[in-house]
Motif scaffolding. Structure first.
Motif: not given
Length: 578
Positions: A176-177, A181
């Motif tokens: 998810r990061l 990003l």
């Protein structure tokens, strides 16, 4: 086999389809169901009336883009819900949602498709245009489908870029990061390319292309022999350096004999001073050259002096300048400077700083000289601009250059949406006045007009500096702004809308923004008196109000009839010659 198909349909109705293991290919016929539902709703809304009537191919582009905007919203919201693991509706709830949604879309689309031609023809007939045939539908459908398909391919290419970035980042970061990003970085990169590098390249290419066109000469434009015109043998400004629109400005318009035929006789030869982009290297030099032209032609001995800000290509509307010369029997001088090679629809985006700086420098140069002359023997000084030219006029009006020696007034025709002063005046209008034709302080300084003349209700005495906005309710150049995306405009409220705006036009989020934006290129392709085309009568009435001419109402009406016939004759002559 029939039972199997029905079973599968029933299963899809009650249960969502399992997640795909891969995204659809770039040209694969696989679509988001939620996206299709929202897209069809946007498609239906795009068929509703806008400010101007639309040709079939224009409607096709508008509907195709609207469909894809809706499709993107629907598919995007569904993808976000999946990303955050929002549980999908199931069973009878899902079935009810699908049935209600599809039923509502079917009713909405059926109604707008059935009503579209009638809506368009009501607007076209009010504009004096020929009615639209129902046979326009194949054009709309074909263009809309092609537009939507092209945008879908582009969207899937962009999605593939994001998926590639996600796969790369997931090797090093939590999923998810990594997705978040990559989304932020690639969105910023795409925005930079689209709004920076691409836009700059487009403007550079456009400037190179249209600078070549500026070397051409419009039909009917020939070098003037009269000393009162720039580009003549007596002028310091070379004919070839005036630019395409500058050559038209100085070589057309009424002569003293034309004015004598229409007026009381004894007319002066109108002065037209103009400087092109190629006439001097710097803006300051062009401004000084224009002042030299005004001094050479004895322009400061005339009754009326107008510093006009041109549109992008250097254009000055003949209806705006000719009408003033007729009104004052030639006792006028009109001066303008070219600041761009670009047409208005590009210049509106690219040349905002140039038009403001040019207007300020040119005005300051002329105003400094004018202000040194004795008050009783200098001409009345006015500003004039059409479209983007009004942006330059507002830049002058907001400067400190006129505080000590105020000007006599300004006429601003078709002010575009980026004009801050126009926006603030409209927002601060007197209670009870409309957004289409506002009143401000009962008309003490600023007044508004349309084709029927200056708006009624200006009860305060008009001050020594008279400012007038001439605008149509159907002019998208005036009424477009970014707030249309999420805010219903005041000019669409019943009781505030102008008479030339369709009574069935309504506001829809995002769709109305796109409708009015697409109206802008067509604003000069409608009959005069609508859109961005202002009649000679409207300009004559506006100038009469601003300058306070010695003519009475009957003389002005008679002159307007004469000028309308002259304009029709000139248009017929140009059409036959082309």
């Amino acid at each position: 086999m029939t039972t199997g198909v029905l079973d599968r349909a029933r299963d899809r109705l009650y249960e969502p389809r399992p997640p795909r293991r891969r995204a659809p290919g770039i040209v694969e016929l696989s679509f988001s169901a939620v996206g299709l539902v929202v897209g069809l709703s946007f498609f239906a809304l795009s068929l509703t009336p806008s400010l101007l009537p639309r040709e079939g191919w224009v409607q096709g582009i508008e509907s195709g883009v609207s469909f894809m905007v809706g499709y993107g919203i629907g598919a995007g919201l569904y993808a976000v819900a999946r990303f955050f693991t929002v549980p999908p509706a199931r069973g009878r709830v899902r079935a009810a949602l699908l049935v209600v949604s599809l039923g509502a879309i079917a009713v909405q689309a059926s109604f707008t498709i059935w009503a579209y031609v009638g809506w368009q023809n009501a607007t076209r007939l009010s504009f004096g245009m020929s009615p639209l045939s129902p046979l326009v539908w194949p054009v709309i459908v074909a263009v809309a489908a092609a537009t939507a398909a092209l945008l879908l391919v582009i969207a899937r290419l962009v999605r593939r870029l994001f998926r590639w970035g996600d796969a790369l980042a997931i090797r090093f970061l939590p999923r998810r990061l990594a997705v978040a990003l990559v989304g932020v970085v690639l969105t910023a990169l795409i925005w930079w390319v689209a709004s920076g590098a691409f836009v700059n390249a487009f403007f550079t290419f456009s400037n190179w292309t249209f600078s070549g066109r500026d070397l051409q000469t419009n039909p009917g434009a020939t070098q003037p022999e009269l000393a009162e015109k720039s580009g003549s043998p007596a002028s310091a400004v070379e004919w070839d350096d005036l630019g395409r629109q500058g050559r038209s400005f100085v070589s057309t318009g009424p002569t003293a004999s034309d004015l004598d035929e229409a007026g009381p006789g004894g007319a002066l030869e109108p002065i037209r001073a103009y400087v092109g982009l190629r006439s001097a290297d710097s803006l300051e030099e062009r401004a000084q050259l224009l002042l030299d032209e005004l001094v050479r032609t004895d322009a400061f001995d005339r009754e009326i002096l107008v510093v006009a800000t041109t549109t992008g290509t250097g254009y000055l509307d003949p209806h705006g300048v000719d009408s003033l010369e007729y009104l004052w029997n030639g006792d006028t001088a009109i001066a303008g400077v070219q600041y761009s090679y670009l047409p208005s629809w590009i210049s509106l985006l690219a040349d905002q700083a140039e038009v403001e700086e040019t207007s300020r420098v040119v005005f300051r140069t002329i105003h400094d000289y004018w202000s040194t002359l004795p008050d009783g023997s200098r001409p009345q000084l006015y500003l004039y601009g059409l479209s983007l030219g009004t942006t330059g006029v507002e830049a002058v009006l907001s400067s400190v250059d006129i505080l000590n020696e105020p000007i006599d007034g300004a006429l601003m025709t078709g002010p575009p949406f980026l004009n801050e002063m126009h926006y603030e005046i409209t927002r601060a209008r007197d209670d009870g006045s409309t957004a289409a034709l506002p009143l401000l302080n009962a008309g003490r300084t600023v007044r508004f007009a349309d084709e029927s003349g200056v708006v009624a209700g200006n009860t305060a005495p008009w001050g020594s500096t008279r400012l007038l906005y001439l605008q149509h309710g159907s002019d998208p150049v005036v009424w477009f702004n970014q707030q249309l995306a999420f805010e219903s405009p005041a000019w669409l409220i019943d009781g505030e809308r102008a008479p030339d705006v369709s009574a069935t036009m309504a506001w829809y989020p995002l769709v109305t923004l796109w409708q009015v934006l697409l109206d802008m290129p067509a604003a000069g392709s409608v009959p005069e008196g609508f859109g961005h085309l202002y009649t000679v009568t409207a300009n004559l009435q506006a100038w009469n109000a601003v300058t306070g001419s010695p003519l009475d109402d009957g003389d002005v009406a008679s002159l307007a009839d004469t000028l309308e016939r002259r304009a029709d004759a000139i248009e017929a002559e140009l059409e036959s010659s082309s």
